[in-house]
Motif scaffolding. Sequence first.
Motif, PDB file in Angstrom:
ATOM      1  N   GLU A  19      -7.210 121.399 -52.625  1.00  0.00           N
ATOM      2  CA  GLU A  19      -8.366 121.149 -53.479  1.00  0.00           C
ATOM      3  C   GLU A  19      -7.917 121.223 -54.939  1.00  0.00           C
ATOM      4  O   GLU A  19      -7.276 122.185 -55.363  1.00  0.00           O
ATOM      5  N   GLY A  20      -8.237 120.205 -55.701  1.00  0.00           N
ATOM      6  CA  GLY A  20      -7.811 120.163 -57.099  1.00  0.00           C
ATOM      7  C   GLY A  20      -6.453 119.531 -57.316  1.00  0.00           C
ATOM      8  O   GLY A  20      -5.946 119.522 -58.444  1.00  0.00           O
ATOM      9  N   LEU A  21      -5.856 118.969 -56.251  1.00  0.00           N
ATOM     10  CA  LEU A  21      -4.519 118.392 -56.372  1.00  0.00           C
ATOM     11  C   LEU A  21      -4.486 117.220 -57.350  1.00  0.00           C
ATOM     12  O   LEU A  21      -3.559 117.105 -58.157  1.00  0.00           O
ATOM     13  N   ALA A  22      -5.490 116.347 -57.290  1.00  0.00           N
ATOM     14  CA  ALA A  22      -5.487 115.163 -58.159  1.00  0.00           C
ATOM     15  C   ALA A  22      -5.544 115.573 -59.637  1.00  0.00           C
ATOM     16  O   ALA A  22      -4.826 115.015 -60.472  1.00  0.00           O
ATOM     17  N   GLU A  23      -6.382 116.561 -59.951  1.00  0.00           N
ATOM     18  CA  GLU A  23      -6.517 116.988 -61.348  1.00  0.00           C
ATOM     19  C   GLU A  23      -5.233 117.639 -61.840  1.00  0.00           C
ATOM     20  O   GLU A  23      -4.774 117.381 -62.962  1.00  0.00           O
ATOM     21  N   THR A  25      -2.215 117.099 -60.671  1.00  0.00           N
ATOM     22  CA  THR A  25      -1.195 116.046 -60.758  1.00  0.00           C
ATOM     23  C   THR A  25      -1.324 115.270 -62.062  1.00  0.00           C
ATOM     24  O   THR A  25      -0.327 114.976 -62.727  1.00  0.00           O
ATOM     25  N   ALA A  26      -2.552 114.948 -62.454  1.00  0.00           N
ATOM     26  CA  ALA A  26      -2.769 114.242 -63.716  1.00  0.00           C
ATOM     27  C   ALA A  26      -2.295 115.090 -64.897  1.00  0.00           C
ATOM     28  O   ALA A  26      -1.684 114.578 -65.853  1.00  0.00           O
ATOM     29  N   TYR A  27      -2.554 116.403 -64.836  1.00  0.00           N
ATOM     30  CA  TYR A  27      -2.103 117.299 -65.902  1.00  0.00           C
ATOM     31  C   TYR A  27      -0.579 117.347 -65.963  1.00  0.00           C
ATOM     32  O   TYR A  27       0.020 117.248 -67.049  1.00  0.00           O
ATOM     33  N   LEU A  28       0.075 117.479 -64.812  1.00  0.00           N
ATOM     34  CA  LEU A  28       1.534 117.533 -64.785  1.00  0.00           C
ATOM     35  C   LEU A  28       2.153 116.237 -65.303  1.00  0.00           C
ATOM     36  O   LEU A  28       3.172 116.260 -65.995  1.00  0.00           O
ATOM     37  N   ARG A  29       1.527 115.115 -64.984  1.00  0.00           N
ATOM     38  CA  ARG A  29       2.050 113.833 -65.456  1.00  0.00           C
ATOM     39  C   ARG A  29       1.983 113.772 -66.987  1.00  0.00           C
ATOM     40  O   ARG A  29       2.924 113.320 -67.643  1.00  0.00           O
ATOM     41  N   ARG A  30       0.866 114.216 -67.548  1.00  0.00           N
ATOM     42  CA  ARG A  30       0.743 114.228 -69.012  1.00  0.00           C
ATOM     43  C   ARG A  30       1.723 115.220 -69.629  1.00  0.00           C
ATOM     44  O   ARG A  30       2.384 114.926 -70.626  1.00  0.00           O
ATOM     45  N   LEU A  31       1.833 116.381 -69.005  1.00  0.00           N
ATOM     46  CA  LEU A  31       2.720 117.428 -69.499  1.00  0.00           C
ATOM     47  C   LEU A  31       4.178 116.968 -69.498  1.00  0.00           C
ATOM     48  O   LEU A  31       4.945 117.273 -70.427  1.00  0.00           O
ATOM     49  N   PHE A  48       3.959 121.858 -49.123  1.00  0.00           N
ATOM     50  CA  PHE A  48       5.134 121.627 -49.968  1.00  0.00           C
ATOM     51  C   PHE A  48       5.568 120.165 -49.874  1.00  0.00           C
ATOM     52  O   PHE A  48       5.860 119.525 -50.893  1.00  0.00           O
ATOM     53  N   ALA A  49       5.607 119.620 -48.663  1.00  0.00           N
ATOM     54  CA  ALA A  49       6.026 118.224 -48.479  1.00  0.00           C
ATOM     55  C   ALA A  49       5.061 117.267 -49.162  1.00  0.00           C
ATOM     56  O   ALA A  49       5.474 116.274 -49.774  1.00  0.00           O
ATOM     57  N   ALA A  50       3.759 117.560 -49.075  1.00  0.00           N
ATOM     58  CA  ALA A  50       2.769 116.710 -49.738  1.00  0.00           C
ATOM     59  C   ALA A  50       2.944 116.749 -51.252  1.00  0.00           C
ATOM     60  O   ALA A  50       2.862 115.726 -51.934  1.00  0.00           O
ATOM     61  N   HIS A  51       3.217 117.918 -51.779  1.00  0.00           N
ATOM     62  CA  HIS A  51       3.435 118.063 -53.225  1.00  0.00           C
ATOM     63  C   HIS A  51       4.710 117.338 -53.653  1.00  0.00           C
ATOM     64  O   HIS A  51       4.760 116.738 -54.727  1.00  0.00           O
ATOM     65  N   GLU A  52       5.730 117.411 -52.818  1.00  0.00           N
ATOM     66  CA  GLU A  52       6.986 116.728 -53.112  1.00  0.00           C
ATOM     67  C   GLU A  52       6.761 115.231 -53.281  1.00  0.00           C
ATOM     68  O   GLU A  52       7.330 114.592 -54.177  1.00  0.00           O
ATOM     69  N   ARG A  53       5.907 114.669 -52.430  1.00  0.00           N
ATOM     70  CA  ARG A  53       5.609 113.230 -52.527  1.00  0.00           C
ATOM     71  C   ARG A  53       4.811 112.916 -53.782  1.00  0.00           C
ATOM     72  O   ARG A  53       5.010 111.867 -54.406  1.00  0.00           O
ATOM     73  N   MET A  54       3.910 113.814 -54.169  1.00  0.00           N
ATOM     74  CA  MET A  54       3.043 113.559 -55.317  1.00  0.00           C
ATOM     75  C   MET A  54       3.753 113.799 -56.645  1.00  0.00           C
ATOM     76  O   MET A  54       3.459 113.136 -57.640  1.00  0.00           O
ATOM     77  N   TRP A  55       4.684 114.732 -56.684  1.00  0.00           N
ATOM     78  CA  TRP A  55       5.228 115.218 -57.953  1.00  0.00           C
ATOM     79  C   TRP A  55       6.688 114.816 -58.160  1.00  0.00           C
ATOM     80  O   TRP A  55       7.497 115.593 -58.690  1.00  0.00           O
ATOM     81  N   GLY A  56       7.023 113.596 -57.795  1.00  0.00           N
ATOM     82  CA  GLY A  56       8.386 113.135 -57.984  1.00  0.00           C
ATOM     83  C   GLY A  56       8.806 113.010 -59.432  1.00  0.00           C
ATOM     84  O   GLY A  56       9.996 112.898 -59.728  1.00  0.00           O
ATOM     85  N   PHE A  57       7.875 113.044 -60.360  1.00  0.00           N
ATOM     86  CA  PHE A  57       8.167 112.894 -61.789  1.00  0.00           C
ATOM     87  C   PHE A  57       8.501 114.222 -62.463  1.00  0.00           C
ATOM     88  O   PHE A  57       8.784 114.260 -63.671  1.00  0.00           O
TER      89      PHE A  57
END
Length: 332
Positions: A19-23, A25-31, A48-57
Amino acid sequence: MPHPDALEYVLPLRWEDDEGLAELTAYLRRLSQWVDVTVVDGSPPARFAAHERMWGFVRHVAPARPGANGKARGAMTGIDLSRHDRVVIADDDVRYERAELLRVAALLEGAEFVRPQNVFRPLPWHARWDTGRSLVNRALGGDFSGTVALRRSALRGQGYDTDVLFENLELERTVQAHGGRVVVARDLHVERRPPTVRRFCEQRVRQAYDDFAQPGRLVRELAVLPLFVTAARRGRWRAVVAGAVAIVALAEFGRRRAGGAAVFGPTAALWAPLWLAERAVTVWIAVALRLRGGVRYRDARLARAANPLRRLKRAAAHVEGGMKEESYGRAA
């Protein structure tokens, strides 16, 4: 002023659901456009695996340090992996803007540790309640929030204790023990998202248990409930009201201190008596838990809130003395 890209941003987290993953992720991308980001993720394997896919940047790793406090394990892992000497450590609900990162970088030019001030946005009732605590802290020694910043070199190649509950204070004291200067930046206001009501309730006793790291504060807070009961039994309600007015006045001083009136609302100090009433009860629960071996934190029971500064100074002197002996041996 140093550029913020000379900072490492370390985010320790452990999520059981997304819950709150999209928000986030958007913050991390800007950061990641401003600083190097390391997410130290102690979540279960599927998450962890789901986060790995989302946070490749950003750099995404698992905790590598041992310890009972997962946040401290994550923070220390991030410090170990930092690409820069200046490191910001922040909870997953903290939201920096670029200007605030610039300010942190500037403050770390003249200090080894910086303690910013969090401000809840938005403000549901429980965030207002906890703001009462923040204002009282601002009036006294300064608030402990969900983010700190430090120079990695201030640790002299050593870590800090990851088996204590009050990990931010432990890290600050460890830096102090090595001779580092601490800046309490009451005027550096960084937004923080409020927790859920359930999470807020879970934090009450744990926050009270932190007072075992600050004995003077612990004694004062332990006295509140007996004083209230004595006054109520004797019908001294004027004394009770006077006490409530005094804590509001103290919180109001904290609200106005260091430009706080610009970010804390005019009624924020009125919540301070509610927080004090809560602490008057939860601090006694914390004492009972201490007698039973400590407070539950995730999958562990932690007995120590933080180590005394004098103990950390002795340990630091021992480590630095050994380093000097090794240096002399090489020179010889």
